[in-house]
Scaffold this motif. Sequence first.
Motif, PDB file in Angstrom:
ATOM      1  N   HIS A  47       0.625   5.328   0.543  1.00 16.67           N
ATOM      2  CA  HIS A  47      -0.282   6.408   0.922  1.00 16.67           C
ATOM      3  C   HIS A  47       0.478   7.725   0.954  1.00 16.67           C
ATOM      4  O   HIS A  47       1.516   7.840   1.602  1.00 16.67           O
ATOM      5  CB  HIS A  47      -0.891   6.132   2.298  1.00 16.67           C
ATOM      6  CG  HIS A  47      -1.819   7.215   2.741  1.00 16.67           C
ATOM      7  ND1 HIS A  47      -3.124   7.306   2.306  1.00 16.67           N
ATOM      8  CD2 HIS A  47      -1.618   8.293   3.544  1.00 16.67           C
ATOM      9  CE1 HIS A  47      -3.690   8.376   2.829  1.00 16.67           C
ATOM     10  NE2 HIS A  47      -2.798   8.993   3.589  1.00 16.67           N
ATOM     11  N   ARG A  65       0.858  -1.181   0.000  1.00 18.35           N
ATOM     12  CA  ARG A  65       0.000   0.000   0.000  1.00 18.35           C
ATOM     13  C   ARG A  65       0.894   1.232   0.000  1.00 18.35           C
ATOM     14  O   ARG A  65       1.903   1.258   0.719  1.00 18.35           O
ATOM     15  CB  ARG A  65      -0.871   0.001   1.262  1.00 18.35           C
ATOM     16  CG  ARG A  65      -1.751   1.230   1.379  1.00 18.35           C
ATOM     17  CD  ARG A  65      -2.521   1.235   2.685  1.00 18.35           C
ATOM     18  NE  ARG A  65      -3.277   2.469   2.805  1.00 18.35           N
ATOM     19  CZ  ARG A  65      -3.464   3.139   3.934  1.00 18.35           C
ATOM     20  NH1 ARG A  65      -2.960   2.675   5.065  1.00 18.35           N
ATOM     21  NH2 ARG A  65      -4.159   4.248   3.958  1.00 18.35           N
ATOM     22  N   SER A  80       0.652  -0.204  10.150  1.00 19.41           N
ATOM     23  CA  SER A  80       1.213  -1.372  10.835  1.00 19.41           C
ATOM     24  C   SER A  80       2.664  -1.080  11.182  1.00 19.41           C
ATOM     25  O   SER A  80       3.217  -0.034  10.838  1.00 19.41           O
ATOM     26  CB  SER A  80       1.145  -2.589   9.916  1.00 19.41           C
ATOM     27  OG  SER A  80       2.131  -2.450   8.909  1.00 19.41           O
ATOM     28  N   ASP A  97      -6.308   9.357  12.441  1.00 19.02           N
ATOM     29  CA  ASP A  97      -6.991   8.230  11.791  1.00 19.02           C
ATOM     30  C   ASP A  97      -5.997   7.363  11.029  1.00 19.02           C
ATOM     31  O   ASP A  97      -6.075   6.134  11.042  1.00 19.02           O
ATOM     32  CB  ASP A  97      -8.059   8.738  10.812  1.00 19.02           C
ATOM     33  CG  ASP A  97      -9.194   9.430  11.545  1.00 19.02           C
ATOM     34  OD1 ASP A  97      -9.389   9.122  12.738  1.00 19.02           O
ATOM     35  OD2 ASP A  97      -9.859  10.285  10.926  1.00 19.02           O
ATOM     36  N   LEU A  98      -5.049   8.030  10.381  1.00 17.76           N
ATOM     37  CA  LEU A  98      -4.049   7.307   9.602  1.00 17.76           C
ATOM     38  C   LEU A  98      -3.206   6.415  10.514  1.00 17.76           C
ATOM     39  O   LEU A  98      -2.919   5.258  10.191  1.00 17.76           O
ATOM     40  CB  LEU A  98      -3.167   8.326   8.872  1.00 17.76           C
ATOM     41  CG  LEU A  98      -2.093   7.796   7.934  1.00 17.76           C
ATOM     42  CD1 LEU A  98      -2.712   6.947   6.830  1.00 17.76           C
ATOM     43  CD2 LEU A  98      -1.325   8.959   7.318  1.00 17.76           C
ATOM     44  N   GLU A 124      -4.368   3.067  11.251  1.00 18.83           N
ATOM     45  CA  GLU A 124      -4.322   2.091  10.146  1.00 18.83           C
ATOM     46  C   GLU A 124      -2.920   1.554   9.895  1.00 18.83           C
ATOM     47  O   GLU A 124      -2.761   0.557   9.202  1.00 18.83           O
ATOM     48  CB  GLU A 124      -4.763   2.766   8.833  1.00 18.83           C
ATOM     49  CG  GLU A 124      -6.186   3.217   8.787  1.00 18.83           C
ATOM     50  CD  GLU A 124      -6.427   4.067   7.538  1.00 18.83           C
ATOM     51  OE1 GLU A 124      -5.622   3.991   6.589  1.00 18.83           O
ATOM     52  OE2 GLU A 124      -7.407   4.823   7.539  1.00 18.83           O
ATOM     53  N   THR A 161       3.047  -0.770   4.356  1.00 23.44           N
ATOM     54  CA  THR A 161       2.660   0.539   3.809  1.00 23.44           C
ATOM     55  C   THR A 161       3.882   1.420   3.607  1.00 23.44           C
ATOM     56  O   THR A 161       4.751   1.483   4.478  1.00 23.44           O
ATOM     57  CB  THR A 161       1.688   1.248   4.777  1.00 23.44           C
ATOM     58  OG1 THR A 161       0.541   0.426   4.931  1.00 23.44           O
ATOM     59  CG2 THR A 161       1.271   2.615   4.259  1.00 23.44           C
TER      60      THR A 161
END
Length: 212
Positions: free
Chosen positions: A21, A19, A37, A31-32, A35, A59
């Motif tokens: 971002h 992923r 890891s 919020d990020l 998410e 990520t």
Amino acid sequence: MGDLLADHTTLRLGDPADRLHTHTDPTTWPDLLAELSSRTWVLGGGSNVLAPDAGHRGTVLIMATRGITTTHGPRGTVEVTARAGEPLAELVAHTVAHGLSGIEYLTGIPGTAGAAPVQNAGAYGQEIAHTLTTLTAHDHHTARTVRLTREQCRFGYRTSRFKPEPGRFTILDVTLRLTPRANAAPIPTRTWPKPSTSPSGRPHHWPKPPPA
Ligand SMILES: Cc1cc2nc3c(=O)[nH]c(=O)nc-3n(C[C@H](O)[C@H](O)[C@H](O)COP(=O)(O)OP(=O)(O)OC[C@H]3O[C@@H](n4cnc5c(N)ncnc54)[C@H](O)[C@@H]3O)c2cc1C
């Protein structure tokens, strides 16, 4: 197939990440965080990384938050805070345009303000550690956002506490203490001679700027 890391690194190497971002809005940071890891790899401009051919299992977080604010510092100085994704060259241009001196020699260094403390980016005797007073970082080990002083950053020549602990901290912003000067000006990078190159095309000698 995910986004190629090669598209985000200067050396144009690296297969996809699971992923990728691009973080642009600081208000989404909480919020990020929820998410992300432990297999998150933080990038700025990608100018000083060697992305693996196998890509990245996890990520890749590209810090692209922009914004520069200024406040009055002690003894006539000015404190400039830049978000991590602010390009270093644009930060230099901004400070010079406001008659502030202290980071003008860093203008030719590619990359972001947030990455500059990682290797204590510098050029021609000037380094980010000379003017950095504090930075804000998220410590992924303690799950706390912390404000670190210059001393706590443990800067050395092209190194800092962040370099040997990749993945522990995400730098969110940096604060520099600059001095108003009537003649603050970046060194004229465009008039530098080109570096001599090795047969592979890689520069092996970076020329010094001409005398002012
Ligand atoms: C042509 C060229 C010339 C250069 N000249 C110089 C020079 O004169 N002086 C000099 O010091 N360097 C120089 N560099 C190296 C490079 O520009 C610097 O190291 C720069 O600070 C890297 O910024 P970046 O945003 O591209 O970081 P990236 O390459 O994206 O990342 C570099 C490291 O910092 C980490 N990182 C990035 N952003 C963050 C963040 N927000 N929080 C935590 N960790 C982060 C990454 O995980 C990685 O470990 C040069 C590079 C190139 C390609």
